[in-house]
Design a protein around this motif. Structure first.
Motif, PDB file in Angstrom:
ATOM      1  N   GLY A  73       0.906  -1.315  -0.019  1.00  0.00           N
ATOM      2  CA  GLY A  73       0.086  -0.001  -0.066  1.00  0.00           C
ATOM      3  C   GLY A  73       0.735   1.366   0.104  1.00  0.00           C
ATOM      4  N   ARG A  74       0.226   2.460   0.397  1.00  0.00           N
ATOM      5  CA  ARG A  74       0.965   3.782   0.381  1.00  0.00           C
ATOM      6  C   ARG A  74       1.610   3.937   1.618  1.00  0.00           C
ATOM      7  N   TRP A  75       2.568   4.758   1.645  1.00  0.00           N
ATOM      8  CA  TRP A  75       3.348   5.014   2.826  1.00  0.00           C
ATOM      9  C   TRP A  75       3.712   3.911   3.785  1.00  0.00           C
ATOM     10  N   VAL A  76       4.372   3.023   2.963  1.00  0.00           N
ATOM     11  CA  VAL A  76       4.746   1.726   3.689  1.00  0.00           C
ATOM     12  C   VAL A  76       6.488   2.051   4.084  1.00  0.00           C
ATOM     13  N   ILE A  77       6.666   1.510   5.345  1.00  0.00           N
ATOM     14  CA  ILE A  77       8.337   1.571   5.518  1.00  0.00           C
ATOM     15  C   ILE A  77       8.770   0.429   5.844  1.00  0.00           C
ATOM     16  N   ILE A  78       9.782   0.042   5.161  1.00  0.00           N
ATOM     17  CA  ILE A  78      10.382  -1.535   5.450  1.00  0.00           C
ATOM     18  C   ILE A  78      11.845  -1.240   5.767  1.00  0.00           C
ATOM     19  N   GLY A  79      12.304  -1.941   6.788  1.00  0.00           N
ATOM     20  CA  GLY A  79      13.589  -1.586   7.522  1.00  0.00           C
ATOM     21  C   GLY A  79      14.742  -2.377   6.665  1.00  0.00           C
ATOM     22  N   ASP A  80      15.752  -2.219   7.371  1.00  0.00           N
ATOM     23  CA  ASP A  80      17.092  -2.703   6.709  1.00  0.00           C
ATOM     24  C   ASP A  80      16.982  -4.384   6.638  1.00  0.00           C
ATOM     25  N   PHE A  81      17.288  -5.099   5.724  1.00  0.00           N
ATOM     26  CA  PHE A  81      17.599  -6.282   5.566  1.00  0.00           C
ATOM     27  C   PHE A  81      16.182  -7.121   5.731  1.00  0.00           C
ATOM     28  N   VAL A  82      15.222  -6.726   5.264  1.00  0.00           N
ATOM     29  CA  VAL A  82      13.723  -7.536   5.503  1.00  0.00           C
ATOM     30  C   VAL A  82      13.779  -8.300   4.293  1.00  0.00           C
ATOM     31  N   THR A  83      12.920  -9.627   4.279  1.00  0.00           N
ATOM     32  CA  THR A  83      12.887 -10.397   3.223  1.00  0.00           C
ATOM     33  C   THR A  83      11.301 -10.612   3.244  1.00  0.00           C
ATOM     34  N   LEU A  84      10.847 -10.302   2.005  1.00  0.00           N
ATOM     35  CA  LEU A  84       9.387 -10.636   1.807  1.00  0.00           C
ATOM     36  C   LEU A  84       9.242 -11.537   0.800  1.00  0.00           C
ATOM     37  N   GLY A  85       8.233 -12.625   1.145  1.00  0.00           N
ATOM     38  CA  GLY A  85       8.153 -13.643   0.245  1.00  0.00           C
ATOM     39  C   GLY A  85       6.907 -14.092  -0.003  1.00  0.00           C
ATOM     40  N   GLY A  86       6.571 -13.909  -1.419  1.00  0.00           N
ATOM     41  CA  GLY A  86       5.118 -13.988  -1.981  1.00  0.00           C
ATOM     42  C   GLY A  86       4.605 -15.207  -2.315  1.00  0.00           C
ATOM     43  N   LEU A  87       5.552 -16.262  -2.348  1.00  0.00           N
ATOM     44  CA  LEU A  87       5.241 -17.622  -2.830  1.00  0.00           C
ATOM     45  C   LEU A  87       4.025 -18.251  -2.171  1.00  0.00           C
ATOM     46  N   GLY A  88       2.909 -18.336  -2.645  1.00  0.00           N
ATOM     47  CA  GLY A  88       1.698 -18.981  -1.920  1.00  0.00           C
ATOM     48  C   GLY A  88       0.520 -19.253  -2.763  1.00  0.00           C
ATOM     49  N   GLY A  90      -2.157 -17.804  -1.798  1.00  0.00           N
ATOM     50  CA  GLY A  90      -3.112 -16.502  -1.779  1.00  0.00           C
ATOM     51  C   GLY A  90      -1.720 -15.663  -1.768  1.00  0.00           C
ATOM     52  N   ARG A  91      -2.044 -14.385  -1.577  1.00  0.00           N
ATOM     53  CA  ARG A  91      -1.087 -13.247  -1.552  1.00  0.00           C
ATOM     54  C   ARG A  91      -0.521 -12.812  -0.086  1.00  0.00           C
ATOM     55  N   LEU A  92       0.619 -12.066  -0.246  1.00  0.00           N
ATOM     56  CA  LEU A  92       1.321 -11.070   0.711  1.00  0.00           C
ATOM     57  C   LEU A  92       0.695  -9.812   0.589  1.00  0.00           C
ATOM     58  N   SER A  93      -0.108  -9.360   1.212  1.00  0.00           N
ATOM     59  CA  SER A  93      -0.664  -7.973   1.420  1.00  0.00           C
ATOM     60  C   SER A  93      -0.391  -7.290   2.523  1.00  0.00           C
ATOM     61  N   ILE A  94       0.371  -6.037   1.919  1.00  0.00           N
ATOM     62  CA  ILE A  94       0.788  -4.998   3.188  1.00  0.00           C
ATOM     63  C   ILE A  94      -0.157  -3.820   3.034  1.00  0.00           C
ATOM     64  N   GLY A  95      -0.815  -3.449   4.035  1.00  0.00           N
ATOM     65  CA  GLY A  95      -1.730  -2.392   3.962  1.00  0.00           C
ATOM     66  C   GLY A  95      -1.137  -0.941   4.003  1.00  0.00           C
ATOM     67  N   ASN A  96      -1.666   0.343   3.900  1.00  0.00           N
ATOM     68  CA  ASN A  96      -1.469   1.648   3.804  1.00  0.00           C
ATOM     69  C   ASN A  96      -0.536   1.880   5.139  1.00  0.00           C
ATOM     70  N   GLY A  97       0.317   2.690   5.274  1.00  0.00           N
ATOM     71  CA  GLY A  97       1.002   2.968   6.546  1.00  0.00           C
ATOM     72  C   GLY A  97       1.643   2.108   7.389  1.00  0.00           C
ATOM     73  N   CYS A  98       1.740   0.784   6.784  1.00  0.00           N
ATOM     74  CA  CYS A  98       2.378  -0.156   7.571  1.00  0.00           C
ATOM     75  C   CYS A  98       4.037   0.111   7.626  1.00  0.00           C
ATOM     76  N   ARG A  99       4.479  -0.689   8.761  1.00  0.00           N
ATOM     77  CA  ARG A  99       6.013  -0.593   8.961  1.00  0.00           C
ATOM     78  C   ARG A  99       6.451  -2.000   9.467  1.00  0.00           C
ATOM     79  N   ILE A 100       7.400  -2.314   8.700  1.00  0.00           N
ATOM     80  CA  ILE A 100       8.081  -3.789   9.136  1.00  0.00           C
ATOM     81  C   ILE A 100       9.641  -3.304   9.626  1.00  0.00           C
ATOM     82  N   GLY A 101       9.979  -3.866  10.788  1.00  0.00           N
ATOM     83  CA  GLY A 101      11.032  -3.692  11.396  1.00  0.00           C
ATOM     84  C   GLY A 101      12.438  -4.493  10.451  1.00  0.00           C
ATOM     85  N   SER A 102      13.555  -3.798  10.942  1.00  0.00           N
ATOM     86  CA  SER A 102      14.828  -4.318  10.185  1.00  0.00           C
ATOM     87  C   SER A 102      14.931  -5.813  10.740  1.00  0.00           C
TER      88      SER A 102
END
Length: 231
Positions: A73-88, A90-102
């Motif tokens: 989504g919009r205004w998403v902050i993702i920290g250093d060395f984060v891994t996002l894996g969409g294999l599945g 269904g989907r990997l969905s990250i909403g507006n304004g989310c933050r994922i730590g390093s």
């Protein structure tokens, strides 16, 4: 001038009550602005994959695996060395304004022979550093929920009912994890397969959540137990 500009931007897109601490100098704000610009520029790399980032801010070393199955989504902050894996499935969905730590991992599946289900983070979910979110049995986290460091969610269990077989060869069972809206989960909380946490809950730091927690509950311990109703 710069202070007021950034305060207005943060109020509009992140926190309507935000105000810089009076001890924050203009120099610190400039450093912050420069870092956010660099993170925004990293987010623009999605254009190379024909995806249009919506004010996406990426730290160093962020890895997107199976990007075609990831929604951000919009205004998403993702920290250093984060891994996002969409294999599945269904989907990997990250909403507006989310933050994922390093140093966190948000991965639906780690195997090709039995795909996982989905991971859904609703708007304004914040995940602390060094967290591990799996989606094998399905994982959903409601809007405005905040979670401390070293959080882990495991919607899958290894079977061990046959003592004559290696545990790793006995397969797994899967059940979805659901976390409600407006919750606060402290650092080092672990949630196992099949658990539902209701809305407006607080889970104390270090808790192991193995059973459902009803709405408006304060729960602590290993295993976590409800000690107070918050309403």
């Amino acid at each position: 001038m710069l202070r007021s500009v950034f305060e207005k931007m943060i109020r509009v897109y992140k926190n309507p009550d935000f105000k810089f601490d009076k001890n924050i100098s203009s120099k610190i704000i400039l450093i912050f602005a420069f870092k956010m610009f660099i993170d925004w520029a990293r987010g623009c790399r999605l254009l190379l994959f024909f995806r249009v980032p919506k004010f996406l801010f990426l730290g160093r070393g962020v890895a997107f695996n199976y990007l075609h199955n990831i929604d951000v989504g919009r205004w998403v902050i993702i920290g250093d060395f984060v891994t996002l894996g969409g294999l599945g499935r269904g989907r990997l969905s990250i909403g507006n304004g989310c933050r994922i730590g390093s140093f966190s991992r948000v991965v639906i599946s780690t195997t090709f022979n039995n795909l996982g289900e989905y991971i859904t983070l609703e708007d304004h979910v914040a995940i602390g550093d060094y967290s591990s979110l799996g989606g094998s049995g399905g994982l959903s986290i409601g809007a405005n929920t905040i979670i401390g460091q070293y959080f882990s969610a495991h919607p899958e269990n290894h079977r061990f009912d046959d003592p004559g077989q290696l545990i790793r060869k006995q397969g797994t069972t899967r059940s979805p994890i659901s976390i409600g809206e407006n919750c606060w989960l402290g650092a080092k909380v672990t949630i196992v397969a099949g658990v539902t946490i209701g809305d407006n809950c607080i889970i104390g730091a270090g808790s192991l959540v193995a059973k459902d927690i009803p709405d408006n509950s304060l729960a602590v311990g290993s295993p976590a137990k409800v000690i107070r109703n918050l309403r």
